[in-house]
Scaffold this motif. Structure first.
Motif, mmCIF file in Angstrom:
data_model
loop_
_atom_site.group_PDB
_atom_site.id
_atom_site.type_symbol
_atom_site.label_atom_id
_atom_site.label_comp_id
_atom_site.label_asym_id
_atom_site.label_seq_id
_atom_site.Cartn_x
_atom_site.Cartn_y
_atom_site.Cartn_z
ATOM 1 N N SER A 11 35.843 41.633 43.087
ATOM 2 C CA SER A 11 36.193 42.938 43.647
ATOM 3 C C SER A 11 37.693 43.167 43.492
ATOM 4 C CB SER A 11 35.806 42.969 45.126
ATOM 5 O OG SER A 11 36.672 42.128 45.862
ATOM 6 N N PRO A 12 38.193 44.352 43.859
ATOM 7 C CA PRO A 12 39.636 44.588 43.802
ATOM 8 C C PRO A 12 40.462 43.605 44.632
ATOM 9 C CG PRO A 12 38.487 46.679 43.934
ATOM 10 C CD PRO A 12 37.442 45.612 44.111
ATOM 11 N N ASP A 43 39.318 49.981 34.291
ATOM 12 C CA ASP A 43 40.003 48.899 34.989
ATOM 13 C C ASP A 43 39.059 48.183 35.958
ATOM 14 O OD1 ASP A 43 42.708 49.486 33.904
ATOM 15 O OD2 ASP A 43 42.472 51.332 35.046
ATOM 16 N N GLU A 44 38.297 48.956 36.701
ATOM 17 C CA GLU A 44 37.344 48.361 37.634
ATOM 18 C C GLU A 44 36.319 47.508 36.895
ATOM 19 O OE1 GLU A 44 34.235 49.600 41.205
ATOM 20 O OE2 GLU A 44 34.828 51.088 39.709
ATOM 21 N N ARG A 48 35.587 43.436 37.392
ATOM 22 C CA ARG A 48 34.272 42.926 37.785
ATOM 23 C C ARG A 48 33.593 42.120 36.680
ATOM 24 N NH1 ARG A 48 32.991 44.865 42.667
ATOM 25 N NH2 ARG A 48 34.014 46.781 43.396
#
Length: 220
Positions: A11-12, A43-44, A48
């Motif tokens: 996760s972030p 980016d996300e 992940r």
């Protein structure tokens, strides 16, 4: 210099601010003093583990993040002719614009004090656009442009239906399609109807109130 990095997928919460070595532009590259950067689903996805086949199965080999960037030119490579130190630019911090598939979008780290980008991935920032506005453009606008021009072959006078017309890609798609001379119908929720109409859609469909008509034009 300070940069946002990640050393494991997740996760972030895996993001960290670290001191890293200031990058150096290659012969065809530009070193940018970052004034603004924007976050993309790209980016996300990398955080992940969406790019594991390219960036490492167990942990990321490329630990820097951030593609969309705006800032001032700090230095240029010996083959660069378009920009000089002090120029204000925006574009994409990608590694190799000639690479294929996901490899093209492996970032060079826009989430940092300094970042590098190929000369071909940058343009001059207009004076009437802020760094923050400019940094929000590249990936979303390029996605819309490629869909309409390169894949859809949109022509003046054609009709285009844009789903998600109030989203990042959708808002650019509406405006780009109008600039091509198309008749644009945007699909969005109730709260975004006025926005989609304001940015140029000829017709707006509120998907919470009505269904799309039988369509014979270009859809994106």
């Amino acid at each position: 210099m300070k940069a946002i990095v990640y050393h494991r997928y997740g996760s972030p919460d895996v993001l960290e601010s670290e001191d890293v070595e200031k990058p150096t532009a290659n012969d065809d590259g530009v070193l940018i003093k970052v004034r603004a950067a924007s976050v993309n689903p790209l980016d996300e996805g990398l955080i992940r583990g969406g790019g594991r086949m390219v960036n490492g199965l167990r942990k990321p080999k490329i630990t820097r993040l951030g593609v969309d960037v705006a800032g001032q030119v700090e230095a240029v490579g010996r083959n660069v002719t378009q920009f000089k130190p002090g120029h204000e630019v925006f574009g994409t911090c990608i590694r190799d614009p000639q690479d294929s598939a996901l490899r093209v979008w492996m970032p060079q780290g826009a989430f940092a004090e300094y970042a590098c980008a190929p000369e071909s991935a940058l343009v001059t920032k207009p004076d009437n656009v802020t760094f923050e506005q400019a940094a929000s453009v590249p990936v979303a606008a390029l996605t819309a442009l490629q869909g309409l021009r390169d894949k859809g072959h949109l022509q003046p006078g054609q009709k285009v239906l844009i789903n998600g017309a109030a989203g990042g890609v959708g808002t650019f798609a509406v405006q780009i399609a109008k600039s091509f001379g198309a008749e644009v119908t945007g699909v969005c929720s109730t709260k975004n109807v006025d926005t989609v109409r304001f940015i140029g859609a000829d017709h707006v469909i509120d998907y919470t109130q009505e269904t799309s008509p039988n369509w014979g034009g270009v859809t994106t």
